[in-house]
Every structure is written in structure tokens, then in C-alpha cells.
Motif scaffolding. Structure first.
Motif, PDB file in Angstrom:
ATOM      1  N   VAL A 169       0.899  -1.212  -0.150  1.00  0.00           N
ATOM      2  CA  VAL A 169       0.055  -0.020  -0.025  1.00  0.00           C
ATOM      3  C   VAL A 169       0.850   1.277   0.217  1.00  0.00           C
ATOM      4  CG1 VAL A 169      -1.992  -0.869   1.097  1.00  0.00           C
ATOM      5  CG2 VAL A 169      -0.320  -0.038   2.507  1.00  0.00           C
ATOM      6  N   GLY A 170       2.129   1.032   0.293  1.00  0.00           N
ATOM      7  CA  GLY A 170       3.044   2.371   0.303  1.00  0.00           C
ATOM      8  C   GLY A 170       4.427   1.754   0.367  1.00  0.00           C
ATOM      9  N   GLN A 171       5.206   2.689  -0.628  1.00  0.00           N
ATOM     10  CA  GLN A 171       6.649   2.226  -0.732  1.00  0.00           C
ATOM     11  C   GLN A 171       7.499   3.264  -1.219  1.00  0.00           C
ATOM     12  OE1 GLN A 171       7.125  -1.062  -3.737  1.00  0.00           O
ATOM     13  NE2 GLN A 171       6.342   0.150  -5.357  1.00  0.00           N
ATOM     14  N   ILE A 172       8.430   3.427  -0.890  1.00  0.00           N
ATOM     15  CA  ILE A 172       9.679   4.515  -1.056  1.00  0.00           C
ATOM     16  C   ILE A 172      10.886   3.639  -1.298  1.00  0.00           C
ATOM     17  CG2 ILE A 172       8.512   6.364   0.203  1.00  0.00           C
ATOM     18  CD1 ILE A 172      10.783   5.939   2.212  1.00  0.00           C
ATOM     19  N   THR A 173      11.976   4.667  -2.193  1.00  0.00           N
ATOM     20  CA  THR A 173      13.379   4.341  -2.155  1.00  0.00           C
ATOM     21  C   THR A 173      14.029   5.024  -1.226  1.00  0.00           C
ATOM     22  OG1 THR A 173      13.563   5.825  -4.065  1.00  0.00           O
ATOM     23  CG2 THR A 173      13.091   3.525  -4.651  1.00  0.00           C
ATOM     24  N   GLN A 174      15.047   5.649  -1.624  1.00  0.00           N
ATOM     25  CA  GLN A 174      15.659   6.500  -0.529  1.00  0.00           C
ATOM     26  C   GLN A 174      15.043   7.362   0.286  1.00  0.00           C
ATOM     27  OE1 GLN A 174      18.916   8.985  -1.718  1.00  0.00           O
ATOM     28  NE2 GLN A 174      19.616   9.375   0.132  1.00  0.00           N
ATOM     29  N   GLY A 175      15.160   7.358   1.597  1.00  0.00           N
ATOM     30  CA  GLY A 175      14.179   8.459   2.541  1.00  0.00           C
ATOM     31  C   GLY A 175      14.079   7.922   3.938  1.00  0.00           C
TER      32      GLY A 175
ATOM     33  N   MET B 136      26.372  14.242   8.450  1.00  0.00           N
ATOM     34  CA  MET B 136      25.106  14.194   8.487  1.00  0.00           C
ATOM     35  C   MET B 136      24.385  15.803   8.310  1.00  0.00           C
ATOM     36  SD  MET B 136      23.345  11.415  10.867  1.00  0.00           S
ATOM     37  CE  MET B 136      23.894   9.742  10.932  1.00  0.00           C
ATOM     38  N   ASN B 137      24.576  16.267   7.164  1.00  0.00           N
ATOM     39  CA  ASN B 137      24.071  17.743   7.222  1.00  0.00           C
ATOM     40  C   ASN B 137      23.033  18.033   6.207  1.00  0.00           C
ATOM     41  OD1 ASN B 137      25.923  19.154   8.917  1.00  0.00           O
ATOM     42  ND2 ASN B 137      27.593  18.866   7.278  1.00  0.00           N
ATOM     43  N   LEU B 138      22.221  16.844   5.704  1.00  0.00           N
ATOM     44  CA  LEU B 138      21.247  16.949   4.790  1.00  0.00           C
ATOM     45  C   LEU B 138      19.993  16.568   5.145  1.00  0.00           C
ATOM     46  CD1 LEU B 138      23.031  15.952   1.263  1.00  0.00           C
ATOM     47  CD2 LEU B 138      22.844  18.226   2.330  1.00  0.00           C
ATOM     48  N   ASN B 139      18.719  17.165   5.027  1.00  0.00           N
ATOM     49  CA  ASN B 139      17.778  16.700   5.344  1.00  0.00           C
ATOM     50  C   ASN B 139      17.211  15.896   4.243  1.00  0.00           C
ATOM     51  OD1 ASN B 139      16.204  18.204   3.399  1.00  0.00           O
ATOM     52  ND2 ASN B 139      16.063  20.057   4.792  1.00  0.00           N
ATOM     53  N   VAL B 140      16.027  15.334   4.502  1.00  0.00           N
ATOM     54  CA  VAL B 140      15.565  14.409   3.352  1.00  0.00           C
ATOM     55  C   VAL B 140      15.085  14.895   2.201  1.00  0.00           C
ATOM     56  CG1 VAL B 140      13.066  14.592   4.137  1.00  0.00           C
ATOM     57  CG2 VAL B 140      13.893  12.235   3.238  1.00  0.00           C
ATOM     58  N   GLN B 141      14.679  16.034   2.117  1.00  0.00           N
ATOM     59  CA  GLN B 141      14.302  16.592   0.678  1.00  0.00           C
ATOM     60  C   GLN B 141      15.688  16.948  -0.139  1.00  0.00           C
ATOM     61  OE1 GLN B 141      11.833  20.209   0.948  1.00  0.00           O
ATOM     62  NE2 GLN B 141      10.844  19.141  -0.833  1.00  0.00           N
ATOM     63  N   GLN B 142      16.746  17.513   0.820  1.00  0.00           N
ATOM     64  CA  GLN B 142      17.981  17.666   0.232  1.00  0.00           C
ATOM     65  C   GLN B 142      18.738  16.849  -0.204  1.00  0.00           C
ATOM     66  OE1 GLN B 142      19.521  19.507   3.703  1.00  0.00           O
ATOM     67  NE2 GLN B 142      19.327  21.839   2.960  1.00  0.00           N
ATOM     68  N   ALA B 143      18.373  15.437   0.229  1.00  0.00           N
ATOM     69  CA  ALA B 143      19.057  14.254  -0.209  1.00  0.00           C
ATOM     70  C   ALA B 143      18.186  13.615  -1.415  1.00  0.00           C
ATOM     71  CB  ALA B 143      19.297  13.144   0.982  1.00  0.00           C
ATOM     72  N   GLY B 144      16.925  14.233  -1.742  1.00  0.00           N
ATOM     73  CA  GLY B 144      16.449  13.498  -2.872  1.00  0.00           C
ATOM     74  C   GLY B 144      15.486  12.494  -2.292  1.00  0.00           C
ATOM     75  N   GLY B 145      15.142  12.374  -1.143  1.00  0.00           N
ATOM     76  CA  GLY B 145      14.415  11.243  -0.572  1.00  0.00           C
ATOM     77  C   GLY B 145      12.796  11.638  -0.456  1.00  0.00           C
ATOM     78  N   SER B 146      12.140  10.577  -0.026  1.00  0.00           N
ATOM     79  CA  SER B 146      10.973  10.772   0.366  1.00  0.00           C
ATOM     80  C   SER B 146      10.569  10.158   1.706  1.00  0.00           C
ATOM     81  CB  SER B 146      10.121  10.288  -0.516  1.00  0.00           C
ATOM     82  OG  SER B 146      10.468   8.697  -0.821  1.00  0.00           O
ATOM     83  N   LEU B 147       9.151  10.237   2.202  1.00  0.00           N
ATOM     84  CA  LEU B 147       8.781   9.622   3.618  1.00  0.00           C
ATOM     85  C   LEU B 147       7.634   8.304   3.462  1.00  0.00           C
ATOM     86  CD1 LEU B 147       7.806  12.853   5.574  1.00  0.00           C
ATOM     87  CD2 LEU B 147      10.164  11.490   5.344  1.00  0.00           C
ATOM     88  N   LEU B 148       8.099   7.636   4.133  1.00  0.00           N
ATOM     89  CA  LEU B 148       6.786   6.331   4.393  1.00  0.00           C
ATOM     90  C   LEU B 148       6.375   6.518   5.813  1.00  0.00           C
ATOM     91  CD1 LEU B 148       5.052   4.094   3.200  1.00  0.00           C
ATOM     92  CD2 LEU B 148       7.309   2.530   3.877  1.00  0.00           C
ATOM     93  N   VAL B 149       5.017   6.922   5.955  1.00  0.00           N
ATOM     94  CA  VAL B 149       4.604   7.324   7.287  1.00  0.00           C
ATOM     95  C   VAL B 149       3.370   6.231   7.688  1.00  0.00           C
ATOM     96  CG1 VAL B 149       3.194   9.110   8.714  1.00  0.00           C
ATOM     97  CG2 VAL B 149       4.835   9.957   6.698  1.00  0.00           C
ATOM     98  N   ILE B 150       3.837   5.680   8.785  1.00  0.00           N
ATOM     99  CA  ILE B 150       3.073   4.563   9.244  1.00  0.00           C
ATOM    100  C   ILE B 150       2.667   4.934  10.671  1.00  0.00           C
ATOM    101  CG2 ILE B 150       3.124   2.034   9.690  1.00  0.00           C
ATOM    102  CD1 ILE B 150       5.587   2.031   7.646  1.00  0.00           C
TER     103      ILE B 150
END
Length: 145
Positions: free
Chosen positions: A20-26, A62-76
């Protein structure tokens, strides 16, 4: 409100063997809502998750947030994060929000993350879910509103 975040190279969540939900990097975000939490807590915690710097920059720090790293979220949704485990050998779920209140806070958190420009995948609220992930690091943090 609590968010257990894990930096991942991939993750998915399934309900009755259907993804029902999936992501790659994030980040996988396991979200726990307590009875005393409110919509302002959802906004505050979404901002913190979106901007928390857990991804490596060019120097490996560790200086980048998820958006700066090109990632996404999987919220559960994860009501067990609201458990009281201070005494005894069985968790008490008295601090957890009622389902309708938790759902409103969960939806507000997801909406705020999307409004901040993040790609967000989700599980299914109150369903029995199976979560698969590859924790990158491993890197795991508990954030609170």
C-alpha cells in the motif's frame, strides 16, 4: 507525539499481502499519537522530520535533510509508540490517543509534510501491516513534538 525515524535505502508497507506504500531512499516514519497531542503538535513534528539532518553531505557528515538528499517519506501509524512501559512487564496503552483523534493528527502530519514539498507514501491507519525496510547506517532517531 512521537516519530521514530529510520533512514532507509528502501521500504514498503503491506496490508493483507498487498503493498500500500513504498519508497526508495528516504525516511520511514513510525508515528505515535498520545491523547494529549493536538494538530499543532502534528505541524511541529512534521517540520522537525522534514528538516532533520540525517543524510550525508559530500564530506560524509549528517548535514542534509530528506528533501535535500532527494528522498521521500513512508509514514506509518504506530500506536505502540504511545505505550507506557515504565513499570511491569506488559505495556499500558492508556496514554495513546483514541482512534478518531489519532487519525486526525496522523492526517494532519501527512498533509503538513506534503505541504512542505515532500513526497509521502503511507500505510493504512489502524490496519495490521507488515513493514519491510533496509535501514541505511543503521540510522534511527526518536523525535518528539
Amino acid at each position: 507525539m512521537k516519530a521514530l525515524i529510520q533512514r532507509v535505502s528502501s521500504a514498503s508497507v503491506s496490508v493483507q499481502q498487498l503493498v500500500v506504500g513504498q519508497i526508495t531512499q528516504g525516511l520511514v516514519v513510525l508515528l505515535g499519537v498520545e491523547a494529549t497531542d493536538n494538530l499543532a503538535d502534528s505541524t511541529k513534528l512534521a517540520h522537525k522530520v522534514a528538516h532533520y539532518r540525517v543524510f550525508a553531505d559530500d564530506q560524509g557528515k549528517m548535514n542534509l535533510n530528506v528533501q535535500q538528499a532527494g528522498g521521500s517519506l513512508l509514514v506509518i501509524s504506530q500506536f505502540t509508540l504511545a505505550a507506557d512501559t515504565q513499570s511491569g512487564l506488559r505495556p499500558s496503552f492508556t496514554p495513546a490517543a483514541r482512534p478518531e483523534h489519532a487519525l486526525a493528527c496522523y492526517n494532519a502530519f501527512v498533509s503538513e509534510c506534503q505541504a512542505l514539498g515532500l513526497a509521502v507514501a503511507t500505510g493504512r491507519f489502524a490496519a495490521k501491516m507488515q513493514v519491510s525496510l533496509t535501514n541505511d547506517g543503521p540510522v534511527t532517531f526518536l523525535l518528539q513534538s
